[in-house]
Design an enzyme around this catalytic site. Structure first.
Site, PDB file in Angstrom:
ATOM      1  N   HIS A   1     -38.620 -13.757 -23.575  1.00  0.00           N
ATOM      2  CA  HIS A   1     -39.494 -14.929 -23.691  1.00  0.00           C
ATOM      3  C   HIS A   1     -38.744 -16.189 -24.105  1.00  0.00           C
ATOM      4  CE1 HIS A   1     -43.602 -16.658 -24.629  1.00  0.00           C
ATOM      5  NE2 HIS A   1     -43.840 -15.941 -23.545  1.00  0.00           N
TER       6      HIS A   1
ATOM      7  N   LYS B   1     -37.118 -19.703 -23.702  1.00  0.00           N
ATOM      8  CA  LYS B   1     -37.314 -20.805 -22.753  1.00  0.00           C
ATOM      9  C   LYS B   1     -36.287 -21.893 -23.094  1.00  0.00           C
ATOM     10  CE  LYS B   1     -41.106 -18.474 -21.917  1.00  0.00           C
ATOM     11  NZ  LYS B   1     -42.414 -18.963 -22.364  1.00  0.00           N
TER      12      LYS B   1
ATOM     13  N   ASP C   1     -24.822 -28.744 -18.489  1.00  0.00           N
ATOM     14  CA  ASP C   1     -23.583 -29.201 -19.144  1.00  0.00           C
ATOM     15  C   ASP C   1     -23.768 -29.167 -20.653  1.00  0.00           C
ATOM     16  OD1 ASP C   1     -22.301 -29.420 -16.723  1.00  0.00           O
ATOM     17  OD2 ASP C   1     -22.641 -31.570 -16.514  1.00  0.00           O
TER      18      ASP C   1
END
Length: 450
Positions: free
Chosen positions: A212, A214, A219
């Site tokens: 889970h 996110k 770069d």
């Protein structure tokens, strides 16, 4: 309702994520006809009603150093996780799904060294395809310019493999054309194995446990969010999105963290098969304890190494009397890690202490797409002296509102839990200190957590 009450007592006494998922499905089928409006929807959320799991396995932490200038109230956090000091001017709050989506596309197009994306899943619509096309263009451009940009994508195995057209099929063309530059890792929870893996239907197996994280990294810039890579999260599903721009050390940490989770995950191959890296324990075919131990060690190596680097850097700066940039680096970033099936509960430990030690002169703002505070967190909020502002989705903007079958009962279940909590707030006379708010916007859903 005698049978449902007995079921809940059973879950509370022998709760585990895997068992709770199975009991939830069975009980809902049994009692849906008897009490469609209330009983079964509450049963869906039985794991939230259970007490917390036993204490996590002890993980040794380095001694915190190099946190001069940090408010003493938060200095203890550096004992749990790395403490990154960055300029506040480099932190930007994105305000809408459209801005989030367009920012990702723009950053992919300008990336020169790396693109790292960790999400629950990648959707299969035209917006998601446009995002994949941006990655393909960046890879092609890097080859034309003799650069070796690397792309690493981490998704959940169960959610990413659902259906005939899925996250895997969306990414296969990249793997087939740029095999040496693209890595797709699919994390599989060790709790979904054996008979349970065979019996739980595809649309429900992800309730046993998922990847889970996110994080979207380009770069040296990072977007930390709760949003998945799916069309609703790009259009009308409100989430939170924090962009840390040109923060190389923070970007390096998250890149290494995603690599570590990827190392203990299944590796997608150009022919749509999956394999494990050599020397790694298989998450559901291998021994569960062995997998968890190896995975915990690999992931915590990243956390420990980052803390060690900060200690060495701090000592070097003290010896050289270097501190000219301290006035600009006025913001601290503490990345928290939570992978409970692996015995990693850093986020839980830090959150509990933050809630416990919140002083009366403190305002705490909590937001979640679902009112799903655990019993332990509820007790901490009710027993604290700080003032609380809690924002959650109204039933109409819950992502499950109007869904068919079992899922359609979920908004009512969350509202039931929220009402029980607020009744307790009122019983204790704390309604001036604890405020609950509902997000409502026509044709939108709400998913922000923080």
């Amino acid at each position: 309702m005698a049978a449902p009450r007995s079921w809940r007592r059973l879950v509370n006494s022998m709760y585990s994520p895997a068992l709770a998922g199975v009991f939830t499905r069975i009980s809902d089928r049994l009692f849906r006809a008897r009490d469609r409006n209330r009983g079964s929807s509450v049963l869906l959320l039985a794991p939230l009603l259970a007490e917390a799991d036993p204490a996590p396995r002890h993980v040794s932490r380095p001694t915190a150093q190099g946190v001069d200038g940090l408010n003493p109230r938060f200095r203890w956090m550096a004992e749990h996780v790395p403490a990154f000091r960055v300029p506040g001017t480099h932190i930007h709050i994105l305000t809408s799904p459209e801005q989030f989506y367009q920012t990702m596309k723009a950053r992919i197009k300008t990336a020169k060294r790396r693109v790292v994306m960790a999400s629950l899943y990648l959707g299969t619509g035209p917006l998601e395809q446009d995002l994949v096309d941006c990655i393909e263009e960046a890879l092609q451009r890097s080859q034309d310019n003799s650069r070796d940009i690397k792309v690493s994508i981490l998704l959940d195995y169960t959610r990413g493999s659902r259906g005939q057209i899925n996250s895997r099929t969306m990414l296969l063309p990249l793997l087939q054309e740029f095999t040496s530059q693209v890595r797709v890792s699919l994390y599989h929870t060790p709790d979904l194995r054996g008979l349970l893996r065979l019996l739980v239907p595809q649309r429900f197996n992800e309730t046993i446990g998922v990847q889970h994280i996110k994080v979207y990294l380009f770069d040296d810039s990072v977007i930390i969010s709760g949003a998945n890579l799916s069309d609703s999260y790009f259009t009308n599903r409100q989430d939170r999105y924090v962009l840390l721009e040109d923060c190389g050390e923070v970007a390096d940490f998250f890149s290494e963290l995603v690599d570590a989770v990827g190392d203990v995950s299944l590796q997608l191959q150009p022919d749509d098969s999956v394999t494990m890296l050599e020397g790694m324990v298989h998450p559901y075919k291998g021994n569960r304890e062995d997998f968890s131990a190896v995975a915990q060690r690999r992931i915590m190596e990243v956390v420990d190494a980052a803390q060690m680097r900060q200690q060495l850097q701090s000592q070097a700066e003290e010896s050289e009397n270097e501190g000219a940039s301290e006035g600009e680096e006025d913001t601290w970033v503490f990345p928290l890690v939570q992978m409970k099936p692996l015995g990693i509960q850093v986020d839980e430990q830090v959150t509990q202490r933050l809630l416990t030690e919140a002083e009366p002169d403190t305002a705490v703002f909590l937001t979640s797409g679902y009112f799903n505070l655990t019993r332990a967190y509820m007790r901490m909020v009710l027993g604290a002296g700080a003032s609380y502002r809690i924002l959650t989705a109204s039933p109409e903007v819950n992502g499950f509102f109007g869904a068919k079958g079992v899922a359609g009962a979920i908004p009512a279940a969350y509202i039931h839990i929220a009402r029980q909590f607020y009744d307790k707030v009122c019983q204790l006379g704390q309604q001036d200190r604890v405020h609950l708010h509902e997000y409502h916007r026509p044709l939108w859903t709400f998913h922000a957590k923080g």
